[in-house]
Write a protein that holds these residues in place. Structure first.
Motif, mmCIF file in Angstrom:
data_model
loop_
_atom_site.group_PDB
_atom_site.id
_atom_site.type_symbol
_atom_site.label_atom_id
_atom_site.label_comp_id
_atom_site.label_asym_id
_atom_site.label_seq_id
_atom_site.Cartn_x
_atom_site.Cartn_y
_atom_site.Cartn_z
ATOM 1 N N VAL A 31 0.834 -1.202 0.000
ATOM 2 C CA VAL A 31 0.000 0.000 0.000
ATOM 3 C C VAL A 31 0.866 1.247 0.000
ATOM 4 C CG1 VAL A 31 -1.632 1.361 1.374
ATOM 5 C CG2 VAL A 31 -2.003 -1.092 1.075
ATOM 6 N N SER A 32 1.938 1.221 0.789
ATOM 7 C CA SER A 32 2.857 2.361 0.828
ATOM 8 C C SER A 32 3.451 2.639 -0.546
ATOM 9 C CB SER A 32 3.975 2.072 1.841
ATOM 10 O OG SER A 32 5.005 3.041 1.750
ATOM 11 N N GLY A 33 3.943 1.578 -1.206
ATOM 12 C CA GLY A 33 4.531 1.750 -2.526
ATOM 13 C C GLY A 33 3.511 2.207 -3.557
ATOM 14 N N ILE A 34 2.312 1.628 -3.515
ATOM 15 C CA ILE A 34 1.252 2.004 -4.461
ATOM 16 C C ILE A 34 0.834 3.455 -4.249
ATOM 17 C CG2 ILE A 34 -1.158 1.562 -5.090
ATOM 18 C CD1 ILE A 34 -0.543 -1.432 -4.390
ATOM 19 N N ARG A 35 0.787 3.866 -3.009
ATOM 20 C CA ARG A 35 0.435 5.258 -2.697
ATOM 21 C C ARG A 35 1.471 6.224 -3.267
ATOM 22 N NH1 ARG A 35 -0.796 9.811 -1.840
ATOM 23 N NH2 ARG A 35 -1.905 10.702 -0.067
ATOM 24 N N TRP A 36 2.756 5.860 -3.152
ATOM 25 C CA TRP A 36 3.817 6.683 -3.741
ATOM 26 C C TRP A 36 3.688 6.722 -5.259
ATOM 27 C CZ3 TRP A 36 7.120 10.117 -1.902
ATOM 28 C CH2 TRP A 36 7.459 10.089 -0.560
ATOM 29 N N ALA A 37 3.382 5.570 -5.849
ATOM 30 C CA ALA A 37 3.228 5.507 -7.308
ATOM 31 C C ALA A 37 2.068 6.380 -7.769
ATOM 32 C CB ALA A 37 3.008 4.053 -7.742
ATOM 33 N N ALA A 88 2.909 -18.004 -3.771
ATOM 34 C CA ALA A 88 2.288 -16.938 -4.568
ATOM 35 C C ALA A 88 1.480 -15.961 -3.727
ATOM 36 C CB ALA A 88 1.389 -17.543 -5.644
ATOM 37 N N SER A 89 1.361 -16.221 -2.424
ATOM 38 C CA SER A 89 0.532 -15.364 -1.568
ATOM 39 C C SER A 89 0.989 -13.914 -1.590
ATOM 40 C CB SER A 89 0.558 -15.885 -0.123
ATOM 41 O OG SER A 89 0.021 -17.181 -0.049
ATOM 42 N N TYR A 90 2.295 -13.700 -1.720
ATOM 43 C CA TYR A 90 2.828 -12.337 -1.677
ATOM 44 C C TYR A 90 2.413 -11.551 -2.920
ATOM 45 C CZ TYR A 90 5.524 -14.532 1.982
ATOM 46 O OH TYR A 90 5.881 -15.223 3.124
ATOM 47 N N LEU A 91 2.355 -12.218 -4.064
ATOM 48 C CA LEU A 91 1.880 -11.558 -5.282
ATOM 49 C C LEU A 91 0.393 -11.263 -5.183
ATOM 50 C CD1 LEU A 91 3.718 -13.762 -7.960
ATOM 51 C CD2 LEU A 91 4.565 -11.739 -6.759
ATOM 52 N N ILE A 92 -0.353 -12.198 -4.588
ATOM 53 C CA ILE A 92 -1.799 -12.017 -4.437
ATOM 54 C C ILE A 92 -2.103 -10.892 -3.452
ATOM 55 C CG2 ILE A 92 -3.924 -13.126 -3.655
ATOM 56 C CD1 ILE A 92 -2.704 -15.793 -4.633
ATOM 57 N N VAL A 93 -1.380 -10.869 -2.332
ATOM 58 C CA VAL A 93 -1.602 -9.828 -1.320
ATOM 59 C C VAL A 93 -1.306 -8.449 -1.902
ATOM 60 C CG1 VAL A 93 -0.724 -8.894 0.858
ATOM 61 C CG2 VAL A 93 -1.262 -11.321 0.671
ATOM 62 N N THR A 94 -0.266 -8.363 -2.742
ATOM 63 C CA THR A 94 0.032 -7.084 -3.393
ATOM 64 C C THR A 94 -1.118 -6.662 -4.297
ATOM 65 O OG1 THR A 94 2.412 -7.546 -3.341
ATOM 66 C CG2 THR A 94 1.660 -5.846 -4.865
ATOM 67 N N TYR A 143 1.216 -1.455 -9.348
ATOM 68 C CA TYR A 143 1.369 -2.816 -8.810
ATOM 69 C C TYR A 143 2.847 -3.192 -8.717
ATOM 70 C CZ TYR A 143 1.135 -7.894 -8.401
ATOM 71 O OH TYR A 143 1.309 -9.190 -7.974
ATOM 72 N N VAL A 144 3.606 -2.877 -9.755
ATOM 73 C CA VAL A 144 5.033 -3.199 -9.767
ATOM 74 C C VAL A 144 5.756 -2.479 -8.632
ATOM 75 C CG1 VAL A 144 7.183 -2.976 -11.067
ATOM 76 C CG2 VAL A 144 5.102 -3.729 -12.231
ATOM 77 N N ILE A 145 5.443 -1.196 -8.449
ATOM 78 C CA ILE A 145 6.080 -0.440 -7.369
ATOM 79 C C ILE A 145 5.698 -1.019 -6.015
ATOM 80 C CG2 ILE A 145 6.183 1.795 -6.205
ATOM 81 C CD1 ILE A 145 7.750 1.701 -8.804
ATOM 82 N N GLY A 146 4.418 -1.360 -5.843
ATOM 83 C CA GLY A 146 3.990 -1.972 -4.589
ATOM 84 C C GLY A 146 4.674 -3.299 -4.347
ATOM 85 N N LEU A 147 4.848 -4.078 -5.419
ATOM 86 C CA LEU A 147 5.464 -5.394 -5.284
ATOM 87 C C LEU A 147 6.940 -5.295 -4.901
ATOM 88 C CD1 LEU A 147 5.077 -8.465 -5.571
ATOM 89 C CD2 LEU A 147 5.738 -8.223 -7.978
ATOM 90 N N VAL A 148 7.693 -4.439 -5.580
ATOM 91 C CA VAL A 148 9.122 -4.335 -5.261
ATOM 92 C C VAL A 148 9.324 -3.744 -3.866
ATOM 93 C CG1 VAL A 148 9.803 -4.148 -7.671
ATOM 94 C CG2 VAL A 148 9.377 -2.068 -6.377
ATOM 95 N N SER A 199 14.218 -2.336 5.180
ATOM 96 C CA SER A 199 14.502 -1.047 4.544
ATOM 97 C C SER A 199 14.842 -1.096 3.061
ATOM 98 C CB SER A 199 15.652 -0.345 5.293
ATOM 99 O OG SER A 199 16.830 -1.125 5.254
ATOM 100 N N VAL A 200 15.352 -2.216 2.563
ATOM 101 C CA VAL A 200 15.842 -2.230 1.180
ATOM 102 C C VAL A 200 14.704 -2.100 0.172
ATOM 103 C CG1 VAL A 200 16.957 -3.673 -0.570
ATOM 104 C CG2 VAL A 200 17.998 -3.423 1.676
ATOM 105 N N GLY A 201 13.528 -2.664 0.474
ATOM 106 C CA GLY A 201 12.397 -2.514 -0.428
ATOM 107 C C GLY A 201 12.037 -1.055 -0.650
ATOM 108 N N GLY A 202 12.108 -0.271 0.417
ATOM 109 C CA GLY A 202 11.844 1.166 0.294
ATOM 110 C C GLY A 202 12.906 1.876 -0.533
ATOM 111 N N VAL A 203 14.151 1.401 -0.434
ATOM 112 C CA VAL A 203 15.227 1.988 -1.234
ATOM 113 C C VAL A 203 14.969 1.745 -2.724
ATOM 114 C CG1 VAL A 203 17.684 1.882 -1.786
ATOM 115 C CG2 VAL A 203 16.949 1.804 0.603
ATOM 116 N N ILE A 204 14.623 0.508 -3.066
ATOM 117 C CA ILE A 204 14.330 0.187 -4.471
ATOM 118 C C ILE A 204 13.145 1.012 -4.967
ATOM 119 C CG2 ILE A 204 13.676 -1.660 -6.056
ATOM 120 C CD1 ILE A 204 15.069 -3.628 -4.160
ATOM 121 N N ARG A 205 12.116 1.109 -4.153
ATOM 122 C CA ARG A 205 10.953 1.930 -4.511
ATOM 123 C C ARG A 205 11.356 3.358 -4.820
ATOM 124 N NH1 ARG A 205 8.076 3.162 0.638
ATOM 125 N NH2 ARG A 205 9.819 4.634 0.707
#
Length: 217
Positions: A23-29, A68-74, A40-45, A133-139
């Motif tokens: 949700v955080s990544g999608i909100r930024w996107a 696959a739950s992580y892809l579904i949850v995203t 979706y891609v930004i939220g996933l990474v 923290s690294v996921g946020g860096v990639i985002r």
């Protein structure tokens, strides 16, 4: 039964952290006017970037390739953001809170998985910080932003403190569920208090090489 319950609780925290970070990544996107697929891609990474880095460093198969739950949850996070976008966009603190919750939950998952891999305590703490923290860096890199990790905000430092709390609680024999809750709440509380009271790390001032001293800003 106890081990199953503890494992189930850890999995729940992992999926909850995935949802929060997605949700955080999608909100930024959305702020960058991405389309649904891009969001979706930004939220996933954002959700899997830290855990993937952790697993690669630990020489383990990336966790999302086994479930696959992580892809579904995203995907669910994307739909929730679309449906409740007015509420989320109107509530300015939502982005920060989702990011803080994801940070805390992913930190404890990272420490726990590193313990299961037989790593020493200091590696576990570092893996917790990387997972959080690294996921946020990639985002931020994909969104052409200066990564939050490298700014003055208390971010990775909160993960490190949370990892220390985890290891101390674990050494004292507390249950895994209590240990994970204490560590996650520590990370979230540090983030909230730091932002609420403007607690920041000092800047590293640039050096004026011509004068041989600090350049005044």
């Amino acid at each position: 039964m106890i081990e199953l319950t503890a494992q189930s609780f850890t999995t729940f925290l992992d999926l909850l952290g995935t949802f929060a970070f997605a949700v955080s990544g999608i909100r930024w996107a959305a702020n960058k006017q991405f389309d649904w697929f891009g969001a979706y891609v930004i939220g996933l990474v954002t959700a899997i970037g830290g855990g993937t880095t952790r697993d690669l460093l630990l020489n383990l198969p990336p966790f999302w390739m086994q479930n696959a739950s992580y892809l579904i949850v995203t995907g669910i996070a994307l739909l929730a953001t679309v449906v409740f976008r007015k509420q989320l966009f109107r509530w300015g603190r939502a982005l920060f809170l989702f990011d803080s919750i994801g940070l805390g939950l992913f930190t404890v998952v990272g420490v726990g998985k590193s313990l299961e891999a037989g790593q020493p305590f200091w590696v576990c703490i570092m893996m917790g910080a990387i997972t959080g923290s690294v996921g946020g860096v990639i985002r931020d890199v994909l969104l052409n932003e200066v990564p939050l990790l490298f700014r003055k905000d208390i971010y990775a430092l909160a993960c490190l403190v949370g990892g220390i709390v985890y290891m101390i609680s674990y050494q004292y024999g507390l249950s895994i569920s209590i240990t994970e809750l204490l560590a996650a709440l520590t990370v979230i509380l540090i983030r909230v208090v730091a932002v609420r009271y403007h607690i920041q790390l000092p800047f590293l001032n640039p050096v004026d090489t011509e004068r041989g001293g600090d350049k005044k800003v």
